[in-house]
Design a protein around this motif. Structure first.
Motif, PDB file in Angstrom:
ATOM      1  N   ASP A  77      33.974  42.455  23.680  1.00 27.51           N
ATOM      2  CA  ASP A  77      32.931  41.820  24.012  1.00 27.51           C
ATOM      3  C   ASP A  77      33.459  40.595  24.579  1.00 27.51           C
ATOM      4  N   THR A  78      34.482  39.938  24.116  1.00 31.11           N
ATOM      5  CA  THR A  78      34.925  38.873  24.435  1.00 31.11           C
ATOM      6  C   THR A  78      35.706  38.845  25.597  1.00 31.11           C
ATOM      7  N   GLY A  79      36.587  39.832  25.921  1.00 35.83           N
ATOM      8  CA  GLY A  79      37.252  40.215  27.217  1.00 35.83           C
ATOM      9  C   GLY A  79      36.390  40.458  28.256  1.00 35.83           C
ATOM     10  N   ASN A  80      35.090  41.299  27.909  1.00 33.65           N
ATOM     11  CA  ASN A  80      34.192  41.615  28.946  1.00 33.65           C
ATOM     12  C   ASN A  80      33.466  40.371  29.548  1.00 33.65           C
ATOM     13  N   GLU A  81      33.354  39.016  28.571  1.00 35.31           N
ATOM     14  CA  GLU A  81      32.884  37.816  29.066  1.00 35.31           C
ATOM     15  C   GLU A  81      33.690  37.243  30.256  1.00 35.31           C
ATOM     16  N   VAL A  82      35.114  37.634  30.267  1.00 35.30           N
ATOM     17  CA  VAL A  82      35.835  37.152  31.183  1.00 35.30           C
ATOM     18  C   VAL A  82      35.807  37.747  32.601  1.00 35.30           C
ATOM     19  N   PHE A  83      35.460  39.185  32.372  1.00 38.37           N
ATOM     20  CA  PHE A  83      35.195  39.825  33.648  1.00 38.37           C
ATOM     21  C   PHE A  83      33.779  39.583  34.310  1.00 38.37           C
ATOM     22  N   LEU A  84      32.689  39.020  33.453  1.00 38.60           N
ATOM     23  CA  LEU A  84      31.797  38.850  33.709  1.00 38.60           C
ATOM     24  C   LEU A  84      31.437  37.263  34.641  1.00 38.60           C
ATOM     25  N   VAL A  85      32.451  36.587  34.097  1.00 36.92           N
ATOM     26  CA  VAL A  85      32.857  35.035  34.867  1.00 36.92           C
ATOM     27  C   VAL A  85      33.419  35.233  36.072  1.00 36.92           C
ATOM     28  N   VAL A  86      34.416  36.172  36.258  1.00 36.72           N
ATOM     29  CA  VAL A  86      35.220  36.493  37.287  1.00 36.72           C
ATOM     30  C   VAL A  86      34.185  36.982  38.433  1.00 36.72           C
ATOM     31  N   ALA A  87      33.058  38.176  38.024  1.00 37.02           N
ATOM     32  CA  ALA A  87      32.119  38.653  38.650  1.00 37.02           C
ATOM     33  C   ALA A  87      31.177  37.733  39.495  1.00 37.02           C
ATOM     34  N   ASN A  88      30.650  36.688  38.391  1.00 33.29           N
ATOM     35  CA  ASN A  88      29.707  35.570  38.973  1.00 33.29           C
ATOM     36  C   ASN A  88      30.467  34.842  39.924  1.00 33.29           C
TER      37      ASN A  88
END
Length: 343
Positions: A77-88
């Protein structure tokens, strides 16, 4: 879509229902605008990072299979939040000549990476680890520490989940949807991912606690290993749902019928529009749509003037904060007009 040489309007911070400069008000396709999604992602990132460190330490000390699965879940989940920041960040870049509809669909690409990461790093690892524990059981100890970490994790995950619920509930109210319907339908992949991951995390914590308690009561490592497998299955299911939703937005998804009806009503209310015989609204990014349609302009005019009037109509509609671009053609004389009730 925009015609060559024109780019879509820059995104701004207007919220659902606000009127665009061109006087073309309608609901955005599913979400509030502004910093809400960023705040939701950053709250989730901070909570998951703290939880992942605590669970990892507890898993090493207790040797609990369920806690190990939960640690893997939290790191995923922590790694996924990094992807979501990049996505935004990447989706918010303005339109350019190579990307006339903007970069909104990048949000779904990076969110898809996050969902695949949840599937592999969270789900597959937890299932594999649980199966390994069934074959070679390892007794756990320091159960009190395990319970303390699981309780703290539940508190932090609950705070993150409440933030995503607050954003989703506000958006769902605007779109006249219930909460779960909105989370599945929203064009904002970050909101959907954080909501789903936090809900899965809370459920996983309950499963892990039950497995750890059963291990302590029975003295057998089997229930603990089963808890790890169940956590993994849960994450695989959640990841599969997220992957499918991002896939559908990437290949092109029609906007919500309520948005289409609102757009059609606004167009029919324009004095220059006599009929709208075709209308397609496609989601091209978080809270962004493209508009393609066939219209009959009011009055009779020469061809050169009609072309200018069509371009003016496109510009007027593209002035909305929710529209990445608009293209219109002329309707045939015998084509009936669409009505909001017919959509």
């Amino acid at each position: 879509m925009n015609r060559p040489g024109r780019t879509g309007p820059p995104q701004d911070s207007r919220r659902d229902g606000d009127e665009a400069p061109g006087g073309f008000p309608f609901l955005l396709p599913g979400d509030t605008r502004g910093p809400d999604s960023f705040r939701t992602v950053f709250v989730a990132f901070g909570a998951n990072l703290l939880i992942a460190v605590a669970k990892t330490a507890a898993a090493l000390i207790t040797r609990s299979a369920s806690l190990t699965a939960e640690a893997a879940h939290s790191w995923a989940d922590t790694g996924n939040e990094v992807f979501l920041v990049v996505a935004n960040r990447r989706a918010a870049r303005p339109a350019d000549r190579q990307h006339p509809l903007g970069h909104g669909r990048e949000a779904y690409v990076w969110s898809l990476f996050a969902a695949v990461g949840l599937f592999v790093a969270g789900g597959a690892f937890s299932i594999t680890h649980g199966v390994g524990q069934l074959r070679n059981p390892v007794p756990a100890d320091d159960f009190l520490l395990g319970y303390a970490v699981l309780g703290l994790s539940f508190l932090l995950e609950g705070m993150s989940f409440l933030q995503s619920v607050r954003q989703a509930r506000a958006d769902a109210r605007v779109m006249q949807r219930d909460l779960i319907e909105h989370v599945l339908a929203t064009s904002d992949p970050a909101l959907r991912a954080v909501f789903a991951e936090d809900a899965a995390a809370l459920t996983g914590l309950v499963l892990a606690t039950a497995g750890l308690a059963a291990h302590q009561v029975t003295g057998s490592a089997v229930p603990d290993a089963v808890g790890s497998i169940l956590v993994g299955v849960l994450l695989v299911v959640v990841a599969a749902v997220l992957i499918n939703r991002n896939r559908r937005f990437l290949v092109g998804e029609e906007a919500d019928p309520r948005v289409r009806a609102a757009v059609l009503r606004s167009m029919l209310a324009m004095p220059e529009v006599a009929r709208v015989t075709y209308l397609r609204l496609e989601v091209v990014g978080p809270r962004m749509i493209s508009v393609v349609g066939d219209v009959d302009l009011a009055g009779d005019d020469v061809e050169s003037h009609v072309a200018v009037r069509l371009r003016a109509l496109e510009a007027k509609i593209a002035a909305s904060a929710a529209v990445a671009g608009a293209v219109f053609s002329l309707s045939a004389p015998d084509e009936p007009s669409l009505t909001p009730d017919s959509l």
